[in-house]
Design a protein around this motif. Structure first.
Motif, PDB file in Angstrom:
ATOM      1  N   TYR A   1     -10.268   2.911   2.446  1.00  0.00           N
ATOM      2  CA  TYR A   1     -10.653   1.532   2.061  1.00  0.00           C
ATOM      3  C   TYR A   1     -11.173   0.794   3.277  1.00  0.00           C
ATOM      4  O   TYR A   1     -11.014   1.265   4.407  1.00  0.00           O
TER       5      TYR A   1
ATOM      6  N   LEU B   1       0.614  -5.125   3.383  1.00  0.00           N
ATOM      7  CA  LEU B   1      -0.705  -5.631   3.740  1.00  0.00           C
ATOM      8  C   LEU B   1      -0.804  -7.126   3.475  1.00  0.00           C
ATOM      9  O   LEU B   1      -0.112  -7.684   2.624  1.00  0.00           O
TER      10      LEU B   1
ATOM     11  N   LYS C   1      -3.058  -4.133   7.490  1.00  0.00           N
ATOM     12  CA  LYS C   1      -1.655  -3.774   7.628  1.00  0.00           C
ATOM     13  C   LYS C   1      -0.943  -4.738   8.572  1.00  0.00           C
ATOM     14  O   LYS C   1      -1.320  -4.888   9.726  1.00  0.00           O
TER      15      LYS C   1
ATOM     16  N   LYS D   1       0.858  -1.191   0.000  1.00  0.00           N
ATOM     17  CA  LYS D   1       0.000   0.000   0.000  1.00  0.00           C
ATOM     18  C   LYS D   1       0.889   1.235   0.000  1.00  0.00           C
ATOM     19  O   LYS D   1       1.693   1.421   0.900  1.00  0.00           O
ATOM     20  N   TRP D   2       0.752   2.025  -1.057  1.00  0.00           N
ATOM     21  CA  TRP D   2       1.570   3.229  -1.187  1.00  0.00           C
ATOM     22  C   TRP D   2       1.406   4.111   0.039  1.00  0.00           C
ATOM     23  O   TRP D   2       0.301   4.273   0.551  1.00  0.00           O
TER      24      TRP D   2
ATOM     25  N   SER E   1      -5.782  -7.276   2.899  1.00  0.00           N
ATOM     26  CA  SER E   1      -6.208  -5.874   3.019  1.00  0.00           C
ATOM     27  C   SER E   1      -6.009  -5.276   4.411  1.00  0.00           C
ATOM     28  O   SER E   1      -6.550  -4.212   4.717  1.00  0.00           O
TER      29      SER E   1
ATOM     30  N   PHE F   1      -1.323  -2.156  -4.041  1.00  0.00           N
ATOM     31  CA  PHE F   1      -2.667  -2.312  -3.478  1.00  0.00           C
ATOM     32  C   PHE F   1      -3.682  -1.435  -4.214  1.00  0.00           C
ATOM     33  O   PHE F   1      -3.461  -0.248  -4.410  1.00  0.00           O
ATOM     34  N   LYS F   2      -4.775  -2.071  -4.657  1.00  0.00           N
ATOM     35  CA  LYS F   2      -5.922  -1.403  -5.284  1.00  0.00           C
ATOM     36  C   LYS F   2      -5.600  -0.772  -6.639  1.00  0.00           C
ATOM     37  O   LYS F   2      -6.369   0.062  -7.132  1.00  0.00           O
TER      38      LYS F   2
END
Length: 243
Positions: free
Chosen positions: A243, A103, A108, A97-98, A106, A193-194
């Motif tokens: 999110y 993660l 951390k 995740k930037w 989803s 992520f995403k």
């Protein structure tokens, strides 16, 4: 690989910085602590862990970066190394995740804090701090936090996890030294992520907007496709993923 093990310290990054002021420290020296009392995260946030259940360690990287413009390449190499190390333990749902969160499913499980200093002779010293939740079971008031144990139901050998990450880091730093940036960036980009999924964001002024992550620029800014089909880049303090 020189690994220095501590029972407790305020911060493994700070310990390593202090050591550098007192003596010569060889490249890839690792400081690992069973307990870190004042761990730091991005933008000064605290990183707290349960005693003896998680990994907190710092790695000295020297004689690698030639100029300040290449600093985010190191972030990429570190993030990819953590993911690749964890994949050897068959942990699913791993993502980056930037800018610097790791993660699983989803949630951390870890974070990266890299602190750089430039010496008078132009040499860049980087201290790579890594925090990873390994065998912690409870995360009170932290609904988005997890550990390797909580996402897999298995206990882990912390040293084995650390060595897997370090072995991948040594290999990826060799790629970095050889300027094989494309391989590292492809790996980073594929685990972002995403990426490619419409999602809400919060801007620095607390306003919300929808966008689609396109990638990350070489200097570490997030590229987001907006609803008007324009692509805007954001720095770490300018946007937050919701999110």
């Amino acid at each position: 690989m020189n690994i220095i093990k501590l029972d407790a310290t305020s911060s493994t990054n700070d310990f390593l910085k202090d050591l550098l002021t007192k003596q010569f420290v060889e490249n890839f020296t690792v400081i690992v602590a069973e307990h870190q009392t004042k761990g730091k995260g991005q933008m000064g946030s605290e990183w707290t862990v349960e005693l003896g259940k998680n990994l907190t360690f710092s790695v000295l990287v020297r004689d690698l970066l030639l100029d300040i413009q290449g600093i985010f390449h190191l972030n990429v190499a570190v993030a990819v190394s953590i993911i690749e190390g964890l994949e050897t333990f068959n942990i699913g749902g791993l993502a980056i995740k930037w800018p610097n969160d790791i993660l699983a499913e989803s949630k951390k499980i870890g974070g990266i804090l890299i602190e750089n200093s430039i010496k008078r002779n132009g040499e860049i010293f980087s201290i790579v701090g890594i925090g990873l939740n390994v065998n912690q079971e409870r995360f009170e008031n932290l609904p988005k936090a997890a550990s390797l144990l909580s996402v897999t139901g298995r206990l882990f050998d912390k040293e084995a996890v650390m060595l897997a990450i370090l072995n991948n880091l040594k290999r990826n730093l060799s790629l970095l030294q050889a300027k094989e940036y494309e391989l590292l960036w492809q790996s980073y980009d594929s685990r972002l992520f995403k990426k490619g999924i419409p999602m809400p964001f919060e801007a620095g002024d607390s306003s919300h907007f929808m966008g689609i992550i396109q990638g990350v620029t070489p200097n570490g800014k997030l590229e987001v496709l907006l609803e008007d089909n324009s692509v805007k880049t954001f720095d770490i303090k300018e946007v937050k993923l919701l999110y």
